[in-house]
Design an enzyme around this catalytic site. Structure first.
Site, PDB file in Angstrom:
ATOM      1  N   ASP A 137       0.836  -1.195   0.000  1.00  0.00           N
ATOM      2  CA  ASP A 137       0.000   0.000   0.000  1.00  0.00           C
ATOM      3  C   ASP A 137       0.871   1.245   0.000  1.00  0.00           C
ATOM      4  OD1 ASP A 137      -2.478   1.256  -0.082  1.00  0.00           O
ATOM      5  OD2 ASP A 137      -2.589   1.448   2.099  1.00  0.00           O
ATOM      6  N   TYR A 139       1.061   5.723  -0.522  1.00  0.00           N
ATOM      7  CA  TYR A 139       0.588   6.892   0.225  1.00  0.00           C
ATOM      8  C   TYR A 139       0.746   8.083  -0.718  1.00  0.00           C
ATOM      9  CZ  TYR A 139       0.345   9.450   4.780  1.00  0.00           C
ATOM     10  OH  TYR A 139      -0.003  10.224   5.868  1.00  0.00           O
ATOM     11  N   HIS A 144      -3.931  13.847   0.939  1.00  0.00           N
ATOM     12  CA  HIS A 144      -4.186  12.926   2.056  1.00  0.00           C
ATOM     13  C   HIS A 144      -3.030  12.968   3.051  1.00  0.00           C
ATOM     14  CE1 HIS A 144      -5.253   9.319   4.287  1.00  0.00           C
ATOM     15  NE2 HIS A 144      -4.082   8.784   3.995  1.00  0.00           N
ATOM     16  N   GLU A 212     -10.552   3.664   3.608  1.00  0.00           N
ATOM     17  CA  GLU A 212      -9.713   4.529   2.775  1.00  0.00           C
ATOM     18  C   GLU A 212     -10.059   4.219   1.326  1.00  0.00           C
ATOM     19  OE1 GLU A 212      -5.564   3.944   3.864  1.00  0.00           O
ATOM     20  OE2 GLU A 212      -5.744   5.414   5.486  1.00  0.00           O
ATOM     21  N   GLU A 214      -9.240   3.984  -2.274  1.00  0.00           N
ATOM     22  CA  GLU A 214      -7.985   3.878  -3.021  1.00  0.00           C
ATOM     23  C   GLU A 214      -8.219   3.208  -4.372  1.00  0.00           C
ATOM     24  OE1 GLU A 214      -4.653   2.299  -0.897  1.00  0.00           O
ATOM     25  OE2 GLU A 214      -5.315   3.119   1.040  1.00  0.00           O
ATOM     26  N   ARG A 250      -8.111   3.403  13.300  1.00  0.00           N
ATOM     27  CA  ARG A 250      -7.281   4.580  13.595  1.00  0.00           C
ATOM     28  C   ARG A 250      -6.727   4.594  15.010  1.00  0.00           C
ATOM     29  NH1 ARG A 250      -5.989   5.667   8.548  1.00  0.00           N
ATOM     30  NH2 ARG A 250      -7.731   6.405   7.296  1.00  0.00           N
TER      31      ARG A 250
HETATM   32 MN    MN Z   1      -4.077   2.978   2.691  1.00  0.00          MN
END
Ligand code: MN
Length: 436
Positions: A137, A139, A144, A212, A214, A250
């Site tokens: 993954d 970023y 973001h 999220e 994506e 989170r």
């Molecule tokens: Mn992510």
């Protein structure tokens, strides 16, 4: 592949009526691949979405309608995962797409197929399109990264490496699931929340569960260990793209992430859409990423793709349907909308950076782009950003309020590409419901 590619001709129509309906995600110019079963006990078959139907590639190949294709392509098309096709590379992908497009084109192919070849998408069971050996993954949205950085590090939102390195971490492949799979709220260590008076961590259900939004990149042939992928060849390694929801805990993340990055806050589930939209179908929607702001460093030479349309003009939306909304018969509420073109790093740069140390990518590997957010307040691709870690709750049409996800909440991602002079295409849906 160029804009004269006949499979992209906007005038091309299918004899499958639903493929010609305005607003369909799957006109004949799209032809995304997936894997489906007719019964839960079946072996998966490769399918191609067309309108509200799915072409069963195995059945079509067994009947001999694509016998002009080389044996390796026919074998790959009759497999139960996309992996053998992914391994074959660009020329094979193009040849199979040509054959499928011709078969389904009005006036070019057979004009009809036996009923069993084209089951309704609503009747089949989608499964993961490919066996995923590794999932990484990234970023890659600076919007973001900046918004999240402000929450965790108000004085220092964007770390100094961000504009040089496509930041990523190795994710967990075993928990990648297909759209529609329920997502169990994870438990873990979290700190704060008032339970322990002295602020020691406690173990229990995540309190700050998030999604999220994506884009997933599906890798084709890959590279040998020790042999990097030059930026000029990165695109040849990308078979296609899907929608991806990187579910995130989170509270667990905030406590565990230093110094080695995300771990259990991410590995409990990642949902992908059932359809992989091919790079070839996305050709008309490629565009250069926005120019870097004045003062930002240029990418280092090995990541430089100046003059190349490295981005994808793909509009992403996040919708939420709570249990109460479902009970009241309400439609999902749109939480945000952002463009995948607004990324700081392109998919090709992610591929090249990933392999730049000689790390081998393999057919079926999955790369997540990172949360896709834009500069606008309503273009924030996760609740952490959208609600500023819960301090600005979202009010839904039925007056419910959300800071983070509650049990029964269903998150629905969609994606669409539009460009004047071309057929609009969509990605279908990436859905997941949280269960307690
Ligand atoms: Mn992510």
């Amino acid at each position: 592949m160029n804009h004269h590619d006949p499979t992209l001709d906007p005038a091309r129509r299918s004899w499958v009526p639903s493929a010609n309906r305005r607003g369909t995600d799957f006109p004949i110019q799209n032809l995304p691949y997936g894997v489906f079963r007719r019964e839960p006990s079946d072996v998966g078959s490769l399918g191609v979405a067309i309108g509200d139907r799915v072409l069963d590639l195995r059945v079509a190949l067994q009947d001999g309608v694509m016998d002009h294709l080389p044996g390796a392509i026919r074998d790959a098309g009759a497999a139960s995962t996309l992996n053998p096709l992914l391994a074959l590379g660009l020329d094979a992908w193009g040849a199979l797409r040509d054959a499928v497009s011709t078969l389904l084109t009005e006036g070019a192919g057979r004009g009809s197929l036996p009923e069993g070849w084209l089951p309704s998408q609503a009747e089949v069971i989608p499964v993961l399109p490919m066996t995923i050996g590794d999932y990484t993954d990234f970023y890659a949205s600076i919007h973001h990264a900046t918004n999240v950085g402000k929450i965790f590090r108000p004085d220092n939102p964007l770390l100094p490496n961000y504009k040089y390195i496509p930041i990523g971490y190795h994710g967990r492949a075993s928990s990648v699931v297909v759209s529609g799979t329920p997502v169990t709220r994870p438990s873990g260590q979290r700190k704060g929340g008032g339970e322990a008076a002295d602020d020691r961590p406690t173990f229990g259900p995540c309190r700050l569960l998030d999604y999220e939004c994506e884009v997933g990149v599906v890798i084709g042939p890959g590279n040998r260990l020790g042999e990097p992928i030059p930026i000029a060849q990165a695109e040849d390694q990308i078979f296609g793209y899907c929608l991806l929801n990187d579910w995130s805990a989170r509270d667990i993340q905030a406590w565990e992430y230093q110094p080695l990055g995300p771990f259990l806050a991410k590995s409990f589930a990642t949902t992908i859409s059932p359809w992989v939209v091919t790079s070839q179908a996305l050709t008309p929607f490629r565009a250069a990423l926005p120019p870097r702001p004045t003062g930002d460093p240029a990418p280092l030479p090995y990541l430089s793709e100046t003059g190349h349309a490295g981005g994808v003009d793909l509009e992403l939306e996040v919708h939420l349907l709570t249990a109460s909304m479902r009970a009241e018969g309400l439609v999902p509420h749109r939480l945000s909308r952002a463009s995948f073109l607004e990324m700081y790093w392109s998919p090709g740069q992610m591929v090249t950076h990933h392999a730049s140390n000689g790390c081998n990518l393999r057919p079926g590997d999955l790369l997540g782009s990172g949360t896709v957010s834009g500069p606008a307040d309503d273009a924030r691709g996760c609740l952490l950003e959208l609600t500023s870690r819960g301090s600005r709750p979202v009010t839904l049409p039925n007056a419910e309020v959300r800071r983070f996800l509650e049990d029964g909440d269903e998150v629905i991602l969609t994606g669409h590409c539009h460009r004047e002079g071309f057929a609009s295409i969509g990605f279908g849906e990436c859905r997941g419901r949280v269960i307690g």
